[in-house]
Design a protein around this motif. Sequence first.
Motif, mmCIF file in Angstrom:
data_model
loop_
_atom_site.group_PDB
_atom_site.id
_atom_site.type_symbol
_atom_site.label_atom_id
_atom_site.label_comp_id
_atom_site.label_asym_id
_atom_site.label_seq_id
_atom_site.Cartn_x
_atom_site.Cartn_y
_atom_site.Cartn_z
ATOM 1 N N UNK A 1 0.936 -1.317 -0.012
ATOM 2 C CA UNK A 1 0.085 -0.057 -0.200
ATOM 3 C C UNK A 1 0.914 1.195 -0.066
ATOM 4 N N UNK A 2 0.594 2.373 -0.902
ATOM 5 C CA UNK A 2 1.390 3.429 -1.070
ATOM 6 C C UNK A 2 0.229 4.583 -0.719
ATOM 7 N N UNK A 3 0.578 5.394 0.268
ATOM 8 C CA UNK A 3 -0.367 6.624 0.197
ATOM 9 C C UNK A 3 0.023 7.973 -0.479
ATOM 10 N N UNK A 4 -0.550 9.147 0.080
ATOM 11 C CA UNK A 4 -0.257 10.369 -0.657
ATOM 12 C C UNK A 4 -0.235 11.528 0.419
ATOM 13 N N UNK B 1 1.303 9.125 9.218
ATOM 14 C CA UNK B 1 1.530 8.112 8.330
ATOM 15 C C UNK B 1 2.871 7.159 8.661
ATOM 16 N N UNK B 2 3.858 8.102 9.556
ATOM 17 C CA UNK B 2 4.956 7.581 10.079
ATOM 18 C C UNK B 2 4.741 6.464 11.476
ATOM 19 N N UNK C 1 4.866 6.500 1.250
ATOM 20 C CA UNK C 1 3.761 7.603 0.809
ATOM 21 C C UNK C 1 4.410 8.487 -0.029
ATOM 22 N N UNK C 2 4.047 9.532 -0.709
ATOM 23 C CA UNK C 2 4.651 10.675 -1.410
ATOM 24 C C UNK C 2 4.361 11.788 -0.628
ATOM 25 N N UNK D 1 9.082 10.789 -2.984
ATOM 26 C CA UNK D 1 8.566 9.146 -2.453
ATOM 27 C C UNK D 1 9.296 9.218 -1.187
ATOM 28 N N UNK D 2 8.490 8.514 -0.088
ATOM 29 C CA UNK D 2 9.037 8.412 1.037
ATOM 30 C C UNK D 2 8.832 6.636 1.446
ATOM 31 N N UNK D 3 9.773 6.020 1.307
ATOM 32 C CA UNK D 3 9.766 4.535 1.487
ATOM 33 C C UNK D 3 9.797 4.147 2.848
#
Length: 343
Positions: free
Chosen positions: A277-280, A286-287, A295-296, A331-333
């Motif tokens: 799952x990837x957010x934005x 989110x962390x 997320x972006x 992008x933050x992985x």
Amino acid sequence: MAEKRSSAALGSATIATIAREVGVSSATVSKVLNGRSDVAAVTRARVEASLQRHRYRRRARRAPGEGQIDLVFHEFGSDWALEIIRGVEAVAALTGVNVMLSQLSAARRPPQSWVDAVVARRPLGVLLVMCNLTDPQRQQLQRQSIPVVVIDTDSASVASVPTVGSNNWNGGLIATRHLLDLGHRRIAVISGPRDVLCARARTAGFRCAHEELGVPIDATLIRHGNFHLDAGYTHGIELLSRSDRPSAIFAGSDLQALGVLRAARQLGLDVPGDVSVVGYDNLPLSAWVGPALTTVNQPLRDMAGTAAQMLLDLARGNALPTSRIDLVAELVIRESTAPPPHS
């Protein structure tokens, strides 16, 4: 000769000039300018047409630091809005300007009554978030020398309206590239509303990433939500209950991603073991969710602060070097993405 006189008069007309042309009193013109309701609709239309024809603009009476700015959301109720508020407040506080908050109950355009109230209140300027004005409303504020700046515009803005956003197309691109690089080939997207420009741009980036690698897209995996938890959950349940479920979901916003995480847990699926799952947005929460969300990063505070500074510059009478600023999305992985199960 008459043409020459008309051109010379543009932008220099007085209230008395407008009154003589329309055949009303100066008091009536002032009432229209101040948004008063006690003017007949036909008379108001004639006065406004004359004001527009002459490009009438009232001189600003207050300097920055002596008033307030209006910060207007299409709706409240999320950490996304709080990040915008924090960014605006940080800039406004430096100049002693107050911030007045309002919301439009999910509408994308304010009612005329709201615009009339702004005219009567005469703020230093107006910041619009995910909403915009009609052309007549914009012209009405312009005549009052009330500048407008739009944050994360919901649609293509008039070129003359200053706008601050982020590169949503690139955000959708890099989010989807990340999933494709991990080996995912069946990826769903839960975008925002169909009529919102930033949502369409993110979906376009999603499509482009697939086209780069020649990976086909299943049209049934493209969904449209509302950027909130409920849409992520509802679409998440539907997508992840399928026998041919996607191995990854680009959720279009962090809140929708949280809804997808809940749907996965309810269905007994592991993130990222069974589905990535990837957010934005990269909201603070989110962390801290489990797993921490890939997320972006959309620099919401910076976007809001930049827009607030632009608005104050306009209120001071300073020209802006550009009317459109798009900040970089990155992008933050974190922990919510991994190669698909079959690999």
